[in-house]
Design an enzyme around this catalytic site. Structure first.
Site, PDB file in Angstrom:
ATOM      1  N   GLU A 100      50.417  36.026  45.590  1.00  0.00           N
ATOM      2  CA  GLU A 100      49.948  37.401  45.490  1.00  0.00           C
ATOM      3  C   GLU A 100      51.177  38.214  45.101  1.00  0.00           C
ATOM      4  O   GLU A 100      52.310  37.850  45.442  1.00  0.00           O
ATOM      5  CB  GLU A 100      49.428  37.895  46.838  1.00  0.00           C
ATOM      6  CG  GLU A 100      48.109  37.282  47.231  1.00  0.00           C
ATOM      7  CD  GLU A 100      47.486  37.996  48.430  1.00  0.00           C
ATOM      8  OE1 GLU A 100      46.315  38.342  48.327  1.00  0.00           O
ATOM      9  OE2 GLU A 100      48.164  38.218  49.438  1.00  0.00           O
ATOM     10  N   ASP A 140      55.645  35.478  56.533  1.00  0.00           N
ATOM     11  CA  ASP A 140      54.902  34.652  55.575  1.00  0.00           C
ATOM     12  C   ASP A 140      54.851  35.302  54.192  1.00  0.00           C
ATOM     13  O   ASP A 140      54.151  34.826  53.298  1.00  0.00           O
ATOM     14  CB  ASP A 140      53.487  34.307  56.077  1.00  0.00           C
ATOM     15  CG  ASP A 140      52.587  35.517  56.218  1.00  0.00           C
ATOM     16  OD1 ASP A 140      53.087  36.647  56.122  1.00  0.00           O
ATOM     17  OD2 ASP A 140      51.369  35.316  56.425  1.00  0.00           O
ATOM     18  N   SER A 172      38.997  47.205  50.973  1.00  0.00           N
ATOM     19  CA  SER A 172      40.028  46.456  51.697  1.00  0.00           C
ATOM     20  C   SER A 172      39.368  45.438  52.615  1.00  0.00           C
ATOM     21  O   SER A 172      38.290  45.688  53.144  1.00  0.00           O
ATOM     22  CB  SER A 172      40.851  47.436  52.520  1.00  0.00           C
ATOM     23  OG  SER A 172      41.463  46.768  53.591  1.00  0.00           O
ATOM     24  N   GLY A 173      40.033  44.286  52.785  1.00  0.00           N
ATOM     25  CA  GLY A 173      39.530  43.275  53.721  1.00  0.00           C
ATOM     26  C   GLY A 173      40.154  43.439  55.088  1.00  0.00           C
ATOM     27  O   GLY A 173      39.906  42.648  55.994  1.00  0.00           O
ATOM     28  N   SER A 184      51.172  40.714  61.224  1.00  0.00           N
ATOM     29  CA  SER A 184      51.883  40.621  59.952  1.00  0.00           C
ATOM     30  C   SER A 184      52.682  41.876  59.585  1.00  0.00           C
ATOM     31  O   SER A 184      53.513  42.334  60.351  1.00  0.00           O
ATOM     32  CB  SER A 184      50.832  40.258  58.900  1.00  0.00           C
ATOM     33  OG  SER A 184      51.388  40.067  57.665  1.00  0.00           O
ATOM     34  N   ASN A 189      52.321  40.669  46.407  1.00  0.00           N
ATOM     35  CA  ASN A 189      53.036  41.111  47.603  1.00  0.00           C
ATOM     36  C   ASN A 189      53.942  40.054  48.235  1.00  0.00           C
ATOM     37  O   ASN A 189      54.581  40.315  49.258  1.00  0.00           O
ATOM     38  CB  ASN A 189      52.049  41.644  48.640  1.00  0.00           C
ATOM     39  CG  ASN A 189      51.054  40.592  49.114  1.00  0.00           C
ATOM     40  OD1 ASN A 189      51.328  39.399  49.062  1.00  0.00           O
ATOM     41  ND2 ASN A 189      49.896  41.029  49.581  1.00  0.00           N
TER      42      ASN A 189
HETATM   43  C1  16G Z   1      45.770  40.190  54.337  1.00  0.00           C
HETATM   44  C2  16G Z   1      46.089  38.934  53.543  1.00  0.00           C
HETATM   45  C3  16G Z   1      46.948  39.278  52.355  1.00  0.00           C
HETATM   46  C4  16G Z   1      46.286  40.339  51.503  1.00  0.00           C
HETATM   47  C5  16G Z   1      45.952  41.543  52.348  1.00  0.00           C
HETATM   48  C6  16G Z   1      45.108  42.531  51.570  1.00  0.00           C
HETATM   49  C7  16G Z   1      46.536  36.651  54.291  1.00  0.00           C
HETATM   50  C8  16G Z   1      47.392  35.766  55.141  1.00  0.00           C
HETATM   51  N1  16G Z   1      46.819  37.951  54.346  1.00  0.00           N
HETATM   52  O1  16G Z   1      46.920  40.705  54.909  1.00  0.00           O
HETATM   53  O2  16G Z   1      47.122  38.097  51.623  1.00  0.00           O
HETATM   54  O3  16G Z   1      47.119  40.709  50.449  1.00  0.00           O
HETATM   55  O4  16G Z   1      45.182  41.126  53.473  1.00  0.00           O
HETATM   56  O5  16G Z   1      44.723  43.585  52.388  1.00  0.00           O
HETATM   57  O6  16G Z   1      45.631  36.208  53.605  1.00  0.00           O
HETATM   58  P1  16G Z   1      43.587  44.612  51.959  1.00  0.00           P
HETATM   59  O7  16G Z   1      42.321  43.813  51.805  1.00  0.00           O
HETATM   60  O8  16G Z   1      43.564  45.576  53.102  1.00  0.00           O
HETATM   61  O9  16G Z   1      44.029  45.241  50.660  1.00  0.00           O
HETATM   62 ZN    ZN Z   2      52.442  38.329  57.001  1.00  0.00          ZN
END
Ligand code: 16G
Ligand code: ZN
Length: 501
Positions: free
Chosen positions: A370, A280, A457-458, A64, A372
């Protein structure tokens, strides 16, 4: 299951010793050189999921908006949705198994999920333009074939295109043809239909400058532009011919720096937008007559779409329930506007498309974005028919839309990254460490119209700090103070956080 063959091929995609990865918010994501074994194993897992659901499963190879050197993989479920949560756990379990445990783990997953191993399996694969993506998608294919699955490799695709292919294949072609032409035909037709009814004063209204983040969006938009005929003229920037993927360009850059990407000259009132690396995300922007930059991010796109749909429902006298879904990152003023002025109910979920999407499905019309730029609007089938029959008054709405955005003056915000925390209430409140939420509450009270939260963060090993207030200075100070509280109360390591401004 030919266990001998699996062991043999797995050794060709061996896991580096001691490497532990998590199926995160949007799949596995890390440096490309650490992902070969993960790709092979996700090929295996996609076959099991396909056998279990008796449907086609998608595998997308992309990282991404992340740097070019990274890569990632995610599985797409039968209806084009993100992988079910229980299977995310299996994905993590399988990706982290040591070589000698592979057979046992595969059998374990198959038994837990009652997979009929005699069932046929079909997997479709797509990839972005990263230099590492081709080889990594080949590793996915190795995994699929060793478990006896059939596959179709679409090669270069945007992430939304792969989701589309999966959905088409599992709905017998009723939604559209599962080909790249099918995708262009369906989407361009919908776009042309929608804009046909809108008034247009001059050519510039139908032209759009597109920053493609030096990614797959450039290739695909170039193919698609012919399908718009007179409906839209696009000018592509950052098309990958020279710059680096996501570097100084793309939706993430524009949103976080609040300025146009490098490599794109913009004149006042020209319409511009940016994709991210796998196309996306989208954010729009323009310079006004005074040269001020205006960003129409996910919050504002959601406001426009939901207000438009709400008015339409009022006009056709339908009392359907409409809801907007946001995350904690939504600018407070957009939430207030939706709730107080537009009278649209707003819900907040955890970060990540899958959470928003899930919530949005609860409504007749669910709009989710979102900040973003990830998002869309979902309609129940009955609603779709009704709206199609009565979407005539677009002209008027377009004028109103421009006015409406002027009413949402973004609060200022600041985001910084720190370490170790757990949260609740759609990530807006910290549960641990003790005392942190109380400290944040006290800091927030010091500033006007302010809000702050911290969440792990995820996708990376950091904690994100968000702060919002009525001036940039206040937002910056609040962010810094919250970062210090996190550092002190959550066992910060290394240097004390410095102000991010
Ligand atoms: C991923 C997610 C995005 C989210 C981002 C947060 C999808 C397709 N992508 O890229 O939506 O904004 O994680 O990242 O769900 P973070 O948890 O590192 O802040
Ligand atoms: Zn993306």
């Amino acid at each position: 299951m030919d266990l001998g063959a699996i062991t043999k091929y797995s050794a060709l995609h061996a896991k580096p010793n001691g490497l532990i990865l998590q199926y995160g918010t949007a799949g596995f994501r890390t440096k490309a050189e650490h992902l070969d074994h993960v790709m092979f194993r996700m090929g295996l897992l996609a076959v099991l999921r396909s056998k279990q659901t008796k449907s086609t499963i998608g595998v997308m190879v992309t990282a991404s908006h992340n740097p070019e050197e990274d890569n990632g993989v995610k599985l797409v479920d039968p209806l084009g949705e993100m992988l079910a949560p229980s299977w995310e756990e299996h994905a993590t379990y399988l990706a982290n198994a040591e070589e000698q445990d592979m057979q046992r783990v595969l059998i374990d997953i198959s038994e837990k999920e009652a997979v009929n191993l005699q069932q046929d399996a079909f997997v479709v694969i797509g990839r972005d333009t990263r230099p590492s993506s081709e080889k990594l998608s080949q590793s996915v294919i190795d995994g699929v074939t060793v478990l006896g699955g059939q596959f179709h490799d679409y090669g270069l695709l945007t992430t939304p295109q792969l989701h589309y292919m999966v959905y088409c294949r599992n709905t017998g072609g009723r939604y559209g043809k599962a080909t790249i032409e099918g995708y262009y035909q369906k989407l361009s037709k919908a776009f042309v239909e929608l804009t046909k009814q809108a008034s247009c004063s001059g050519d510039e209204y139908r032209s759009l400058k597109v920053d493609c983040a030096n990614g797959i969006g450039a290739l695909k938009l170039r193919e698609m532009e012919h399908y718009f005929s007179q409906g839209l003229s696009v000018q592509l920037f950052n098309d990958g011919s020279k710059g680096k993927l996501n570097h100084l360009c793309g939706a993430d850059f524009v949103k976080s720096h609040q300025k146009p990407p490098q490599g794109m000259e913009i004149k006042s009132n020209e319409r511009c937008c940016s994709f991210d690396g796998d196309a996306d995300r989208i954010v729009y922007y323009y310079h006004d007559a005074d040269g001020h930059f205006h960003l129409i991010d996910g919050d504002k796109i959601a406001t426009l779409i939901s207000s438009f749909l709400k008015e339409l429902l009022v006009e056709i006298g339908e009392s359907l329930n409409i809801g907007v879904v946001q995350t904690a990152y939504a600018n407070g003023s957009s939430t207030r506007y939706l709730e107080e002025v537009m009278k649209v109910p707003v819900y907040c979920t955890k970060t990540g498309v899958k959470h928003l999407h899930h919530k949005a499905q609860e409504f007749d019309i669910g709009v989710y974005f979102e900040a973003n730029g990830h998002g869309t609007a979902l309609f129940s089938t009955a609603v779709e028919m009704k709206i199609k029959q009565s979407a005539e008054q677009l002209e008027d709405k377009k004028r109103k839309a421009a006015k409406m955005l002027e009413n949402i003056i973004d609060l200022f915000n600041q985001v910084a990254d720190r370490r170790v925390i757990s949260t609740t209430n759609a990530e807006r409140q910290a549960v641990t460490p003790p005392g942190l939420q109380e400290a944040i509450n006290d800091l927030v009270k010091k500033y006007k119209l302010s809000r702050a939260f911290v969440r792990p963060s995820g996708t990376e090993d950091v904690v994100r700090v968000y702060a919002e207030a009525d001036s940039q200075e206040s937002a910056d100070h609040l962010a810094h103070e919250v970062s210090l509280a996190v550092f002190q109360l959550a066992g910060g390591i290394g240097e004390r956080p410095q102000p991010g401004f």
